[in-house]
Design a protein around this motif. Structure first.
Motif, PDB file in Angstrom:
ATOM      1  N   THR A  16       0.841  -1.201   0.000  1.00 40.08           N
ATOM      2  CA  THR A  16       0.000   0.000   0.000  1.00 40.08           C
ATOM      3  C   THR A  16       0.874   1.248   0.000  1.00 40.08           C
ATOM      4  N   ALA A  17       1.901   1.241   0.846  1.00 42.07           N
ATOM      5  CA  ALA A  17       2.829   2.384   0.902  1.00 42.07           C
ATOM      6  C   ALA A  17       3.552   2.553  -0.434  1.00 42.07           C
ATOM      7  N   PHE A  18       3.995   1.467  -1.018  1.00 39.53           N
ATOM      8  CA  PHE A  18       4.676   1.529  -2.310  1.00 39.53           C
ATOM      9  C   PHE A  18       3.738   2.091  -3.379  1.00 39.53           C
ATOM     10  N   GLY A  19       2.510   1.617  -3.404  1.00 33.71           N
ATOM     11  CA  GLY A  19       1.526   2.101  -4.374  1.00 33.71           C
ATOM     12  C   GLY A  19       1.275   3.590  -4.231  1.00 33.71           C
ATOM     13  N   ARG A  20       1.151   4.051  -2.991  1.00 34.40           N
ATOM     14  CA  ARG A  20       0.950   5.492  -2.757  1.00 34.40           C
ATOM     15  C   ARG A  20       2.160   6.299  -3.200  1.00 34.40           C
ATOM     16  N   PRO A  24       1.982   9.048  -8.195  1.00 35.64           N
ATOM     17  CA  PRO A  24       2.175  10.225  -9.062  1.00 35.64           C
ATOM     18  C   PRO A  24       3.108   9.990 -10.252  1.00 35.64           C
ATOM     19  N   VAL A  25       3.808   8.856 -10.279  1.00 30.99           N
ATOM     20  CA  VAL A  25       4.774   8.588 -11.348  1.00 30.99           C
ATOM     21  C   VAL A  25       4.033   8.028 -12.562  1.00 30.99           C
ATOM     22  N   LEU A  26       4.113   8.729 -13.671  1.00 29.75           N
ATOM     23  CA  LEU A  26       3.470   8.281 -14.901  1.00 29.75           C
ATOM     24  C   LEU A  26       4.382   7.317 -15.657  1.00 29.75           C
ATOM     25  N   ILE A  33      -0.489   4.234 -14.223  1.00 25.42           N
ATOM     26  CA  ILE A  33      -0.442   2.768 -14.179  1.00 25.42           C
ATOM     27  C   ILE A  33      -0.289   2.284 -12.743  1.00 25.42           C
ATOM     28  N   SER A  34      -0.535   1.000 -12.573  1.00 25.49           N
ATOM     29  CA  SER A  34      -0.297   0.355 -11.285  1.00 25.49           C
ATOM     30  C   SER A  34       1.098  -0.265 -11.342  1.00 25.49           C
ATOM     31  N   TRP A  35       2.040   0.343 -10.649  1.00 24.81           N
ATOM     32  CA  TRP A  35       3.420  -0.126 -10.706  1.00 24.81           C
ATOM     33  C   TRP A  35       3.605  -1.479 -10.034  1.00 24.81           C
ATOM     34  N   SER A  36       2.853  -1.762  -8.986  1.00 25.44           N
ATOM     35  CA  SER A  36       3.025  -3.037  -8.289  1.00 25.44           C
ATOM     36  C   SER A  36       2.274  -4.175  -8.983  1.00 25.44           C
ATOM     37  N   ASN A  37       1.406  -3.841  -9.934  1.00 21.64           N
ATOM     38  CA  ASN A  37       0.677  -4.842 -10.703  1.00 21.64           C
ATOM     39  C   ASN A  37       0.771  -4.448 -12.182  1.00 21.64           C
ATOM     40  N   TYR A  38       2.006  -4.380 -12.666  1.00 17.88           N
ATOM     41  CA  TYR A  38       2.290  -3.876 -14.010  1.00 17.88           C
ATOM     42  C   TYR A  38       1.689  -4.783 -15.076  1.00 17.88           C
ATOM     43  N   LYS A  39       0.999  -4.182 -16.019  1.00 12.98           N
ATOM     44  CA  LYS A  39       0.395  -4.923 -17.130  1.00 12.98           C
ATOM     45  C   LYS A  39       1.248  -4.737 -18.380  1.00 12.98           C
ATOM     46  N   THR A  40       1.814  -5.839 -18.889  1.00 15.40           N
ATOM     47  CA  THR A  40       2.619  -5.748 -20.107  1.00 15.40           C
ATOM     48  C   THR A  40       1.746  -5.738 -21.354  1.00 15.40           C
ATOM     49  N   GLY A  41       0.534  -6.280 -21.249  1.00  9.47           N
ATOM     50  CA  GLY A  41      -0.337  -6.375 -22.412  1.00  9.47           C
ATOM     51  C   GLY A  41      -0.037  -7.577 -23.283  1.00  9.47           C
ATOM     52  N   ARG A 135      13.947   0.182 -10.806  1.00 10.67           N
ATOM     53  CA  ARG A 135      13.893  -0.895 -11.792  1.00 10.67           C
ATOM     54  C   ARG A 135      12.568  -0.931 -12.550  1.00 10.67           C
ATOM     55  N   MET A 136      11.464  -0.660 -11.887  1.00  8.36           N
ATOM     56  CA  MET A 136      10.180  -0.670 -12.585  1.00  8.36           C
ATOM     57  C   MET A 136      10.079   0.494 -13.568  1.00  8.36           C
ATOM     58  N   ILE A 137      10.579   1.649 -13.188  1.00  3.24           N
ATOM     59  CA  ILE A 137      10.571   2.783 -14.123  1.00  3.24           C
ATOM     60  C   ILE A 137      11.446   2.456 -15.334  1.00  3.24           C
ATOM     61  N   ALA A 138      12.597   1.838 -15.095  1.00  6.08           N
ATOM     62  CA  ALA A 138      13.490   1.452 -16.194  1.00  6.08           C
ATOM     63  C   ALA A 138      12.858   0.359 -17.062  1.00  6.08           C
ATOM     64  N   LEU A 139      12.216  -0.624 -16.446  1.00  2.00           N
ATOM     65  CA  LEU A 139      11.539  -1.667 -17.223  1.00  2.00           C
ATOM     66  C   LEU A 139      10.423  -1.074 -18.068  1.00  2.00           C
ATOM     67  N   ASP A 140       9.685  -0.133 -17.507  1.00  3.66           N
ATOM     68  CA  ASP A 140       8.613   0.513 -18.243  1.00  3.66           C
ATOM     69  C   ASP A 140       9.168   1.292 -19.436  1.00  3.66           C
ATOM     70  N   GLU A 141      10.281   1.964 -19.226  1.00  2.00           N
ATOM     71  CA  GLU A 141      10.921   2.706 -20.320  1.00  2.00           C
ATOM     72  C   GLU A 141      11.327   1.740 -21.436  1.00  2.00           C
ATOM     73  N   TYR A 142      11.959   0.642 -21.056  1.00  2.22           N
ATOM     74  CA  TYR A 142      12.335  -0.390 -22.028  1.00  2.22           C
ATOM     75  C   TYR A 142      11.095  -0.927 -22.748  1.00  2.22           C
ATOM     76  N   TRP A 143      10.056  -1.265 -21.977  1.00  2.00           N
ATOM     77  CA  TRP A 143       8.867  -1.917 -22.519  1.00  2.00           C
ATOM     78  C   TRP A 143       8.079  -1.004 -23.456  1.00  2.00           C
ATOM     79  N   SER A 144       8.146   0.300 -23.237  1.00  2.00           N
ATOM     80  CA  SER A 144       7.391   1.221 -24.088  1.00  2.00           C
ATOM     81  C   SER A 144       7.830   1.115 -25.551  1.00  2.00           C
ATOM     82  N   THR A 145       9.048   0.670 -25.791  1.00  2.00           N
ATOM     83  CA  THR A 145       9.557   0.452 -27.144  1.00  2.00           C
ATOM     84  C   THR A 145       9.561  -1.033 -27.498  1.00  2.00           C
TER      85      THR A 145
END
Length: 154
Positions: A16-20, A24-26, A33-41, A135-145
């Motif tokens: 819960t603390a991590f999610g809060r 604000p991080v897009l 997005i939900s960073w703790s329950n990341y959806k790759t699609g 790491r999640m922000i970096a993974l998201d950056e990688y995954w966006s491409t």
């Protein structure tokens, strides 16, 4: 020693603390997005976070049940390894192909962990949150491409 209920409550409080903290991080695409329950699609590809009383782990998990597609997904991650490592700024992730999961299924995973931290100790939470956030922000950056190459396989 903690009871199962206490462990469950402490883990829930951490997530819960991590999610809060991350709310604000897009995403790299500017989405909420939900960073703790990341959806790759992509069916069978997950970005997982886990923490217990000894360690924390960030995992790219391939659970695709079609063996040929499973292998192709893993090989595509291998092909994109330099791109992934550049986004992460790290080269020390563990690569494991076709291992048996606890439920008996075959999975592949790419993971990074830190030891000596506990989700049960609130004083470790800043370290855990920092570890997961970076790491999640970096993974998201990688995954966006990278996701488009995986979508093309479906």
């Amino acid at each position: 020693m903690y009871s199962k209920e206490e462990v469950s409550k402490q883990k829930q409080a951490f997530w819960t603390a991590f999610g809060r903290y991350m709310k604000p991080v897009l995403s790299a695409d500017g989405e909420i997005i939900s960073w703790s329950n990341y959806k790759t699609g992509i069916p069978g590809i997950f970005f997982k976070l886990d923490a217990d009383n000894r360690q924390a782990v960030v995992t790219i998990l391939i659970t695709q049940s079609n063996p040929q597609l499973h292998t192709t997904f893993y090989e595509l991650f291998r092909t994109q390894q330099k791109m992934l490592e550049a986004a992460l700024g790290e080269h020390d992730w563990e690569w494991e192909q076709d291992i048996t999961a606890d439920n008996g299924s075959t999975v592949s995973r790419i993971s990074r962990q830190i030891d000596g931290v506990s989700v049960l100790r609130t004083e470790d939470w800043p370290v855990l949150i920092s570890f997961f956030k970076e790491r999640m922000i970096a993974l998201d950056e990688y995954w966006s491409t990278a996701k488009y190459a995986f979508e093309a396989l479906l």
